[in-house]
Design a protein around this motif. Structure first.
Motif, PDB file in Angstrom:
ATOM      1  N   ILE A 184       0.677   1.451  -6.873  1.00 18.43           N
ATOM      2  CA  ILE A 184       0.811   2.227  -5.695  1.00 18.43           C
ATOM      3  C   ILE A 184       1.997   3.264  -5.985  1.00 18.43           C
ATOM      4  O   ILE A 184       2.005   4.312  -5.455  1.00 18.43           O
ATOM      5  N   THR A 185       2.998   3.107  -7.114  1.00 19.70           N
ATOM      6  CA  THR A 185       4.029   4.132  -7.262  1.00 19.70           C
ATOM      7  C   THR A 185       4.177   4.283  -8.729  1.00 19.70           C
ATOM      8  O   THR A 185       3.562   3.350  -9.576  1.00 19.70           O
ATOM      9  N   THR A 215       0.833  -1.210   0.285  1.00 20.51           N
ATOM     10  CA  THR A 215       0.124  -0.195  -0.013  1.00 20.51           C
ATOM     11  C   THR A 215       0.990   1.117   0.160  1.00 20.51           C
ATOM     12  O   THR A 215       2.203   1.376   0.080  1.00 20.51           O
ATOM     13  N   THR A 216       0.296   2.409   0.003  1.00 23.97           N
ATOM     14  CA  THR A 216       0.942   3.624  -0.131  1.00 23.97           C
ATOM     15  C   THR A 216       1.482   3.956   1.338  1.00 23.97           C
ATOM     16  O   THR A 216       2.373   4.602   1.611  1.00 23.97           O
ATOM     17  N   ILE A 221      -4.042   4.346  -7.846  1.00 21.37           N
ATOM     18  CA  ILE A 221      -3.652   3.903  -6.545  1.00 21.37           C
ATOM     19  C   ILE A 221      -4.517   2.909  -6.197  1.00 21.37           C
ATOM     20  O   ILE A 221      -4.354   1.836  -5.649  1.00 21.37           O
ATOM     21  N   VAL A 263       6.952   3.418  -0.841  1.00 20.92           N
ATOM     22  CA  VAL A 263       7.162   4.781  -1.567  1.00 20.92           C
ATOM     23  C   VAL A 263       8.007   4.418  -3.124  1.00 20.92           C
ATOM     24  O   VAL A 263       8.799   3.454  -3.127  1.00 20.92           O
TER      25      VAL A 263
END
Length: 550
Positions: free
Chosen positions: A405-406, A78-79, A400, A83
Motif C-alpha cells: 500500500i505504501t 487500503t489506500t 498496490i 498513507v
C-alpha cells in the motif's frame, strides 16, 4: 499455528493474510479474537487491534504508514485508510553485530567460471558490441545481422509467431473467431547450428539513446557505465562504435576503463565512423576486427573458482504482498551466506529503501559509508520532490493491488534481500564493487535501470525476486527469476526459475529455500543451468539519466 495469517514482528500492529479470509471469520491470535468485518484478500494486511486516526502503522517492526481514518480491528489496510509515512534517520556511532549463518555445506564449494587476468572470475564469457552514441544504433543492428546466425548464435528476434496463418485467414475471409482461435505459435526449435566459437557464450548488442544531446554529466556517466560493462568479469572483449562528434568521446571511455583496470588487457576494438571512407567500409572493418577478437575470446575456458569470486546483484520487481515474507528474505539468507563465504553482494534500488534507512545506517561498517548513504538518499529524495514525485509515489498499481500500500511497506520488504550482514561499502551509480561483503548501490527503483547499473558495477549474476512476474533480464549478468508464490511460478513457468512459495505454504523455511537457491546460483554460475531470461534473450539495457536534455 494458524496458517491463514502471519504476524511478522512483535512491534507490528497489522497482520498479513496468507490466504483469502472471508467476511465474518474469527481469527485467533495471541489469546485474542479478531473478527474480520469484510473479506481480506491474500497478500493484504489487516489491523491486529483498533488503530486511531493519525496513528502510526508498523510492519516488519518499521513504520510503514499513518492512519488516515480510524481503522477497526480486523479491517483491511487500503489506500483509503493508510498513507505513506516513514521514520526519520540520522548517522550515529554504531557497532553492528552480524551473526553469520551456517555455511559448512558450502565452505569448500567451487563454481566453473572464466578466470580473467585481473584475478576476477566471470560466470559467462560474452563479447559486447556497444555504440558510444545513439547515432550508431543502426550500425550495431547491422553487425548483429552479420554476426549472430552465421556464427551459430540464436537471436531473440528469431520467429516465434506464424503470421502466415493469419494472412491465409484474411485471404479466406475467415471470421473473427477463426482469427482468435487459430494457433500461430511456432514450436521452439533448439539451435542446431554449431557455434564457431564454442567458448564464447554469446555476442551481446547494446543500444541506447544517450551519448549526446544531454548534459555532459550524463554522457560521462554513460562512458563510466559502458566501461563497467567492458571490465565486467563476464565480458571477454568488446567492439565500440563511435560517430566522432558526440559528447561521449573515446578518451572519456578509455579513461574510465583505465580507472577500473590499469592493466586492462582484454581485446577491445574502437572504431570511429567519421574517420572511415564510407559506412560500408566502417561496417566491414568492424566485422573483421570483431571476428579477430572473438578468436581470442574463444581461447578462454571454464575452470574451478571459489565461491568468494562471485558478485551477486540483489534485485526485485513486480513485487507483491508476499515478496517481503518469502522471496526477499530467502535471497537475504543467500546474501548472508555468500558474505560469510567472502563473496560480494550488492543491494540497489534506493527509492525502495525509504523507511529502513536507520537500520541500514546502523549496519554500515564505517561512519564514512553511513554519511555517504544518508547523503545519497537525501539528494535522491530532494530531486524526486523537485519534479513533483516523491518516494511516496513509488508503489506501482500492481504493487498496490497485491498488498503493498505504501512505499515504506514496499521498502521494508524489499530491504530483506540484503539479509542482516554488515554493509562494507556504499556506491553511487556506476561506481565499481571493490570490497567483499554487502554493498549498497544507488540506482532507481526502475527494474531495468537498476539491473543495468548492477551489471555496470561488476555483478556477475543477478537474483531478481518477483511476486507478479516480469521477463526482465540483463545482457551480460545471468538473471535468475525468483517467485514469491507458487501460483506465479506455475502460471509463468516460462519466465520463473525458482519458487519460494513453499515458505508461504509452511512447507519450507527461509533457510532451507536460501540454501536451495544458492545451489541453483552455483549451477548457473557454472553454466550448468540456463535461466529463462537468458534463454529468452531478455537483454534489457537502459542507462540511468539524471539530468535534463540540452
Amino acid at each position: 499455528m494458524d496458517n491463514r495469517f502471519l504476524h511478522i514482528h512483535p512491534k507490528d500492529n497489522i497482520l498479513v493474510a496468507l490466504q483469502d479470509i472471508p467476511e465474518g471469520t474469527d481469527i485467533y491470535h495471541d489469546n485474542m479474537t479478531i473478527p474480520i468485518p469484510k473479506k481480506v484478500k491474500a497478500k493484504h494486511k489487516f489491523a491486529l487491534s483498533p488503530i486511531k486516526k493519525d496513528a502510526l502503522v508498523y510492519m516488519y517492526g518499521s513504520i510503514v504508514g499513518k492512519a488516515l481514518v480510524p481503522i477497526q480491528i480486523g479491517e483491511a489496510i487500503t489506500t483509503e485508510n493508510l498513507v505513506h509515512a516513514a521514520a526519520n534517520y540520522q548517522v550515529e556511532d554504531q557497532q553492528w553485530n552480524f551473526t553469520p549463518p551456517n555455511i559448512d555445506a558450502f565452505k569448500n564449494r567451487t563454481f566453473m567460471g572464466y578466470h580473467r587476468k585481473d584475478g576476477s572470475v566471470g560466470t559467462a564469457n560474452y563479447w559486447l558490441v556497444i555504440p558510444l552514441v545513439f547515432c550508431e544504433n543502426r550500425n550495431v543492428e547491422v553487425l548483429k545481422t552479420a554476426l549472430l546466425k552465421p556464427l551459430g548464435y540464436k537471436s531473440s528476434s528469431d520467429d516465434i509467431i506464424s503470421t502466415e496463418t493469419l494472412i491465409q485467414h484474411y485471404r479466406n475471409r475467415s471470421s473473427k473467431e477463426d482469427f482468435l482461435q487459430s494457433n500461430i505459435l511456432k514450436p521452439e526449435i533448439p539451435n542446431t547450428d554449431e557455434q564457431v566459437f564454442p567458448n564464447v557464450d554469446g555476442i551481446k548488442f547494446l543500444t541506447h539513446d544517450g551519448g549526446c544531446g544531454g548534459i555532459r554529466q550524463d554522457s560521462d556517466t554513460l562512458c563510466n557505465l559502458l566501461a563497467g560493462y567492458i571490465t565486467n568479469p563476464n565480458v571477454a572483449g568488446a567492439t565500440v562504435l563511435s560517430l566522432g562528434c558526440q559528447n561521449a568521446q573515446i578518451p572519456i571511455l578509455e579513461d574510465a576503463i583505465n580507472k577500473r583496470d590499469a592493466q586492462f588487457s582484454k581485446p577491445l576494438v574502437i572504431l570511429e565512423q567519421q574517420q572511415s571512407k564510407s559506412e560500408q567500409h566502417f561496417i566491414e572493418d568492424a566485422v573483421k576486427q570483431t571476428f579477430l577478437g572473438l578468436i581470442e575470446a574463444n581461447k578462454i575456458k571454464r575452470a574451478p573458482a571459489p565461491l568468494n569470486k562471485l558478485t551477486l546483484g540483489l534485485e526485485c520487481g513486480g513485487s507483491d504482498g508476499f515478496s517481503g515474507i518469502s522471496a526477499n528474505p530467502a535471497l537475504g539468507h543467500v546474501s548472508d551466506m555468500l558474505v560469510a563465504l567472502g563473496a560480494s553482494t550488492v543491494l540497489a534500488e534506493f527509492p525502495e529503501l525509504n523507511g529502513v534507512e536507520q537500520e541500514l545506517l546502523n549496519r554500515c561498517e564505517s561512519k564514512e559509508n553511513a554519511k555517504k548513504f544518508a547523503g545519497l538518499m537525501q539528494t535522491y529524495a530532494k530531486r524526486a520532490e523537485e519534479v513533483g514525485s516523491g518516494f511516496e509515489n513509488n508503489p506501482s498499481p500492481g504493487n498496490i493491488k497485491d498488498g503493498l500500500i505504501t512505499d515504506a511497506m514496499k521498502s521494508a520488504g524489499a530491504a530483506k534481500k540484503g539479509g542482516t550482514s554488515t554493509i562494507t561499502d556504499v556506491l553511487d551509480y556506476t561506481e565499481p564493487v571493490t570490497k567483499k561483503g554487502l554493498n549498497l548501490l544507488c540506482t532507481p527503483g526502475n527494474d531495468v535501470e537498476s539491473t543495468t547499473g548492477l551489471a555496470g558495477s561488476g555483478c556477475t549474476i543477478i537474483c531478481f525476486t518477483t511476486g507478479l512476474g516480469t521477463p526482465t533480464g540483463n545482457p551480460i549478468a545471468p538473471t535468475i527469476k525468483i517467485a514469491s508464490n507458487t501460483q506465479l511460478s506455475e502460471r509463468m513457468a516460462d519466465i520463473i526459475d525458482f519458487n519460494t512459495g513453499g515458505i508461504i505454504e509452511a512447507k519450507a523455511t527461509i533457510e532451507s529455500k536460501g540454501e536451495e537457491l544458492l545451489e541453483y546460483i552455483i549451477a548457473v554460475a557454472s553454466g550448468e543451468k540456463i535461466p529463462n531470461a537468458v534463454r529468452l534473450g531478455q537483454d534489457d539495457f537502459i542507462p540511468w539519466k539524471r539530468g535534463i536534455s540540452l
